[in-house]
Design a protein around this motif. Structure first.
Motif, PDB file in Angstrom:
ATOM      1  N   VAL A 200       0.909  -1.350   0.018  1.00  0.00           N
ATOM      2  CA  VAL A 200       0.024   0.052  -0.121  1.00  0.00           C
ATOM      3  C   VAL A 200       0.844   1.326   0.146  1.00  0.00           C
ATOM      4  O   VAL A 200       0.769   2.086  -0.751  1.00  0.00           O
ATOM      5  N   PHE A 201       1.963   1.233   0.910  1.00  0.00           N
ATOM      6  CA  PHE A 201       2.887   2.370   0.868  1.00  0.00           C
ATOM      7  C   PHE A 201       3.521   2.501  -0.416  1.00  0.00           C
ATOM      8  O   PHE A 201       3.760   3.615  -1.027  1.00  0.00           O
ATOM      9  N   GLU A 202       3.783   1.485  -0.932  1.00  0.00           N
ATOM     10  CA  GLU A 202       4.505   1.652  -2.492  1.00  0.00           C
ATOM     11  C   GLU A 202       3.680   2.374  -3.369  1.00  0.00           C
ATOM     12  O   GLU A 202       4.077   3.282  -4.420  1.00  0.00           O
ATOM     13  N   ARG A 203       2.391   1.736  -3.659  1.00  0.00           N
ATOM     14  CA  ARG A 203       1.285   2.540  -4.448  1.00  0.00           C
ATOM     15  C   ARG A 203       1.150   3.991  -4.073  1.00  0.00           C
ATOM     16  O   ARG A 203       0.855   4.836  -5.066  1.00  0.00           O
ATOM     17  N   TYR A 204       1.113   4.067  -2.889  1.00  0.00           N
ATOM     18  CA  TYR A 204       1.070   5.749  -2.466  1.00  0.00           C
ATOM     19  C   TYR A 204       2.131   6.303  -2.956  1.00  0.00           C
ATOM     20  O   TYR A 204       1.935   7.605  -3.625  1.00  0.00           O
ATOM     21  N   HIS A 205       3.274   5.818  -2.758  1.00  0.00           N
ATOM     22  CA  HIS A 205       4.553   6.512  -3.405  1.00  0.00           C
ATOM     23  C   HIS A 205       4.505   6.731  -4.820  1.00  0.00           C
ATOM     24  O   HIS A 205       4.996   8.034  -5.251  1.00  0.00           O
ATOM     25  N   ARG A 206       4.160   5.732  -5.581  1.00  0.00           N
ATOM     26  CA  ARG A 206       4.099   5.952  -6.984  1.00  0.00           C
ATOM     27  C   ARG A 206       2.944   6.963  -7.284  1.00  0.00           C
ATOM     28  O   ARG A 206       3.309   7.713  -8.438  1.00  0.00           O
ATOM     29  N   MET A 207       1.790   6.962  -6.703  1.00  0.00           N
ATOM     30  CA  MET A 207       0.839   7.749  -6.779  1.00  0.00           C
ATOM     31  C   MET A 207       0.986   9.377  -6.916  1.00  0.00           C
ATOM     32  O   MET A 207       0.654  10.098  -7.716  1.00  0.00           O
ATOM     33  N   LEU A 208       2.084   9.703  -5.712  1.00  0.00           N
ATOM     34  CA  LEU A 208       2.621  10.971  -5.722  1.00  0.00           C
ATOM     35  C   LEU A 208       3.803  11.159  -6.188  1.00  0.00           C
ATOM     36  O   LEU A 208       4.275  12.524  -6.302  1.00  0.00           O
ATOM     37  N   GLY A 209       4.413  10.073  -6.587  1.00  0.00           N
ATOM     38  CA  GLY A 209       5.800  10.459  -7.614  1.00  0.00           C
ATOM     39  C   GLY A 209       6.743  10.701  -6.567  1.00  0.00           C
ATOM     40  O   GLY A 209       7.733  11.642  -6.600  1.00  0.00           O
ATOM     41  N   TYR A 210       6.850  10.242  -5.327  1.00  0.00           N
ATOM     42  CA  TYR A 210       7.751  10.786  -4.326  1.00  0.00           C
ATOM     43  C   TYR A 210       9.347  10.414  -4.659  1.00  0.00           C
ATOM     44  O   TYR A 210       9.371   9.389  -5.062  1.00  0.00           O
ATOM     45  N   HIS A 211      10.338  11.309  -4.444  1.00  0.00           N
ATOM     46  CA  HIS A 211      11.628  11.061  -4.470  1.00  0.00           C
ATOM     47  C   HIS A 211      12.039   9.854  -3.286  1.00  0.00           C
ATOM     48  O   HIS A 211      11.420   9.787  -2.467  1.00  0.00           O
ATOM     49  N   PRO A 212      13.218   9.095  -3.866  1.00  0.00           N
ATOM     50  CA  PRO A 212      13.585   8.308  -2.936  1.00  0.00           C
ATOM     51  C   PRO A 212      14.013   8.631  -1.567  1.00  0.00           C
ATOM     52  O   PRO A 212      13.687   8.013  -0.385  1.00  0.00           O
ATOM     53  N   ARG A 213      14.332   9.912  -1.424  1.00  0.00           N
ATOM     54  CA  ARG A 213      14.697  10.590  -0.117  1.00  0.00           C
ATOM     55  C   ARG A 213      13.586  10.895   0.802  1.00  0.00           C
ATOM     56  O   ARG A 213      13.222  10.711   2.027  1.00  0.00           O
ATOM     57  N   VAL A 214      12.254  11.062  -0.122  1.00  0.00           N
ATOM     58  CA  VAL A 214      11.111  11.640   0.846  1.00  0.00           C
ATOM     59  C   VAL A 214      10.320  10.030   1.499  1.00  0.00           C
ATOM     60  O   VAL A 214      10.018   9.737   2.176  1.00  0.00           O
ATOM     61  N   GLN A 215      10.605   9.107   0.435  1.00  0.00           N
ATOM     62  CA  GLN A 215      10.244   7.705   0.807  1.00  0.00           C
ATOM     63  C   GLN A 215      10.984   7.057   2.000  1.00  0.00           C
ATOM     64  O   GLN A 215      10.313   6.789   2.902  1.00  0.00           O
ATOM     65  N   ALA A 216      12.170   7.429   1.893  1.00  0.00           N
ATOM     66  CA  ALA A 216      12.994   6.868   3.139  1.00  0.00           C
ATOM     67  C   ALA A 216      12.696   7.782   4.491  1.00  0.00           C
ATOM     68  O   ALA A 216      12.697   7.072   5.356  1.00  0.00           O
ATOM     69  N   SER A 217      12.372   8.891   4.340  1.00  0.00           N
ATOM     70  CA  SER A 217      11.801   9.590   5.346  1.00  0.00           C
ATOM     71  C   SER A 217      10.592   9.166   6.103  1.00  0.00           C
ATOM     72  O   SER A 217      10.487   9.151   7.212  1.00  0.00           O
ATOM     73  N   TYR A 218       9.601   9.025   5.172  1.00  0.00           N
ATOM     74  CA  TYR A 218       8.263   8.403   5.288  1.00  0.00           C
ATOM     75  C   TYR A 218       8.531   7.183   6.081  1.00  0.00           C
ATOM     76  O   TYR A 218       7.783   7.035   7.114  1.00  0.00           O
TER      77      TYR A 218
END
Length: 304
Positions: A200-218
């Motif tokens: 679910v997190f992965e789909r959310y990250h793709r949906m908003l196009g988050y940069h890896p640094r934002v994903q890691a902080s998330y």
């Protein structure tokens, strides 16, 4: 019955479509803003991304739902937030069924199923999840929804069967795995559910196009939210269903689900030793067609 033709969903926002990697242009634009902030402060950008993920749009009851809800006995529970619940049917009615709705929804979504269950002689109970319907709160992280369900079950259960839709499907799986043995249900239904929170997190990250640094902080903020002794894998649904033993399971999923991919429903079913699979070609995410609801009710009454 399509989602659009069902009057009970008129005041419920359409589900966010989380499968498309391209995402919605407005959401991608928001993601770009958060990515820009992430260059200056990854910690703050990850925190904002998590807050967006956890805060549902609060929907209201349709006029038809208001009438149906007014016929219920009101139930209250103080969990992490004040929870608002509903019960239809006499205490002696069986089976006792708990219904748990999904993201950005409320107990009114269950009216077609509740009506059929009541006609079959069941007692029906539902509650509005944290920050949804008439319940209090401002956010609905999965772990807190599970905690709310545990508190509600302790106050108003036990139940013979659980039925959960989407995020609520994950909640009923976790609930069944965590309640005391003498309180466990006989049957659990997961409609349009997911296998792992990480997906679910992965789909959310793709949906908003988050940069890896934002994903890691998330991810770091998620770990902090859960606490030092708990991890995301502690909320694995495939691990939970493998522990349900003799509890009968039913996984209901549609091939054209644009929110939770059918692959996750199949993985959940594959990990569940005592579960059946009802797979449909065109039930969409909400699975509200009459023949689907009727088949679920028949299975619940027979199994529980």
């Amino acid at each position: 019955m399509s989602d659009q033709s069902n009057p009970h969903f008129l005041n419920e926002p359409p589900p966010l479509k989380m499968l498309d990697g391209a995402g919605d242009p407005k959401l991608l634009a928001l993601g770009k803003v958060i990515n820009g902030l992430g260059r200056l402060s990854p910690k703050l950008a990850g925190w904002i991304a998590l807050q967006l993920f956890m805060r549902p749009r609060r929907s209201t009851f349709s006029p038809q739902a208001e009438i149906f809800m007014s016929r219920a006995a009101e139930l209250k529970v103080t969990s992490l937030q004040q929870l608002h619940g509903y019960r239809w049917g006499a205490a002696a009615h069986r089976p006792r069924v708990l219904l748990v709705h999904g993201w950005e929804s409320h107990s009114g979504r269950w009216i077609p199923m509740a009506e059929r269950l009541l006609a079959a002689g069941a007692q029906v109970t539902a509650f509005d999840g944290p920050a949804q319907g008439r319940s209090g709160g401002r956010r609905t992280p999965f772990n807190e929804y599970v905690t709310a369900a545990i508190d509600f079950e302790c106050a108003h259960g036990p139940f013979d069967a659980y039925v959960g839709h989407s995020l609520g499907g994950g909640v009923v799986v976790q609930l069944a795995a965590r309640v005391a043995p003498e309180r466990k249900p006989k049957a659990v239904v997961v409609m349009a559910g997911f296998d792992e929170s990480e997906h679910v997190f992965e789909r959310y990250h793709r949906m908003l196009g988050y940069h890896p640094r934002v994903q890691a902080s998330y991810d770091r903020h998620i770990e902090k939210l859960l606490g030092p002794s708990v991890g995301v894998r502690d909320y694995s649904n495939t691990a939970a269903v493998a522990q349900l033993g003799d509890i009968k399971g039913l996984v209901v999923h549609s091939d054209d689900d644009e929110v939770m991919p059918i692959a996750e429903g199949l993985l959940l079913h594959g990990a569940w030793p005592n579960a059946e699979l009802h797979q449909y070609p065109d039930g969409q995410h909400r699975l509200t067609a009459d023949h689907i609801v009727e088949r679920i009710v028949d299975w619940v009454v027979e199994s529980a």
